[in-house]
Motif scaffolding. Sequence first.
Motif, PDB file in Angstrom:
ATOM      1  N   MET A  53      50.361  40.211  35.625  1.00  0.00           N
ATOM      2  CA  MET A  53      50.125  41.648  35.462  1.00  0.00           C
ATOM      3  C   MET A  53      48.858  42.024  36.221  1.00  0.00           C
ATOM      4  O   MET A  53      47.776  41.580  35.897  1.00  0.00           O
ATOM      5  N   LYS A  54      49.034  42.845  37.261  1.00  0.00           N
ATOM      6  CA  LYS A  54      47.878  43.189  38.097  1.00  0.00           C
ATOM      7  C   LYS A  54      47.121  44.404  37.554  1.00  0.00           C
ATOM      8  O   LYS A  54      45.936  44.560  37.809  1.00  0.00           O
ATOM      9  N   ASN A  55      47.845  45.278  36.846  1.00  0.00           N
ATOM     10  CA  ASN A  55      47.230  46.476  36.273  1.00  0.00           C
ATOM     11  C   ASN A  55      47.467  46.497  34.769  1.00  0.00           C
ATOM     12  O   ASN A  55      48.465  45.955  34.296  1.00  0.00           O
ATOM     13  N   PHE A  56      46.581  47.141  34.037  1.00  0.00           N
ATOM     14  CA  PHE A  56      46.870  47.510  32.654  1.00  0.00           C
ATOM     15  C   PHE A  56      47.319  48.962  32.671  1.00  0.00           C
ATOM     16  O   PHE A  56      46.573  49.843  33.101  1.00  0.00           O
ATOM     17  N   GLU A  57      48.538  49.218  32.222  1.00  0.00           N
ATOM     18  CA  GLU A  57      49.118  50.563  32.295  1.00  0.00           C
ATOM     19  C   GLU A  57      48.995  51.264  30.949  1.00  0.00           C
ATOM     20  O   GLU A  57      49.104  50.613  29.905  1.00  0.00           O
TER      21      GLU A  57
ATOM     22  N   GLU B 185      40.077  34.740  30.438  1.00  0.00           N
ATOM     23  CA  GLU B 185      40.918  34.488  31.609  1.00  0.00           C
ATOM     24  C   GLU B 185      40.067  34.684  32.862  1.00  0.00           C
ATOM     25  O   GLU B 185      39.436  35.726  33.027  1.00  0.00           O
TER      26      GLU B 185
ATOM     27  N   LEU C  94      39.522  35.604  36.510  1.00  0.00           N
ATOM     28  CA  LEU C  94      40.188  36.364  37.576  1.00  0.00           C
ATOM     29  C   LEU C  94      39.656  35.971  38.946  1.00  0.00           C
ATOM     30  O   LEU C  94      40.369  36.072  39.954  1.00  0.00           O
TER      31      LEU C  94
ATOM     32  N   CYS D 143      38.672  38.480  32.399  1.00  0.00           N
ATOM     33  CA  CYS D 143      39.291  39.350  31.406  1.00  0.00           C
ATOM     34  C   CYS D 143      39.196  38.640  30.062  1.00  0.00           C
ATOM     35  O   CYS D 143      39.671  37.504  29.921  1.00  0.00           O
TER      36      CYS D 143
END
Lengths: 104, 104
Positions: B1-5, B55, B57, B99
């Motif tokens: 998951m590259k973005n948090f939506e 995590e 990044l 993260c």
Amino acid sequence: MKNFENVSVIKQANIYFEGKVTSRTVLFNDGSRKTLGIMLPGDYEFGTAAAEVMEMLAGEMAVLLPGQSEWRTYKSGEQFEVPANSKFKLKVNTVVDYCCSYIE
Amino acid sequence: MKNFENVSVIKQANIYFEGKVTSRTVLFNDGSRKTLGIMLPGDYEFGTAAAEVMEMLAGEMAVLLPGQSEWRTYKSGEQFEVPANSKFKLKVNTVVDYCCSYIE
């Protein structure tokens, strides 16, 4: 506005100047974007593509805007604009927390 | 998951160790929260309240987890857990982008 609601955040940070300037990109439903960033003490020069509004959330720094000959100090609660396709210089003396809005 | 939506972001940064460790808090609709942070090189000790999953990044650091006698190195793409109400130590050698998920 203390929070940005109903937005997307890009996980990966934007890292400049060996980590002394970093930010996270926030994407809004209307297609606009902002970055939330931190600058540690140091002297920096940045170039803009889009015009930018820089809002100071914490800290203080001196700014030399394009076409100006005098540095001006901005602190928490203040903001300034930088034209598109220009360069500006910063002298950061304290940790600065900022929000940058891109005017596209 | 590259973005948090579809999240909320608290504008104000969390600033520790004179800005060498900073993060932004992301709030999710299910009530959970994460922080997206940057650590500059240095030695740090942190305490947890909730348990945390860290995590990586970007970057690399050595970690001494509670109850362990040996440091272990974690790099981009890896993660580790820290129990609630404990302390852990870090030796950061490169700029770390992380993260942190809070398990509450």
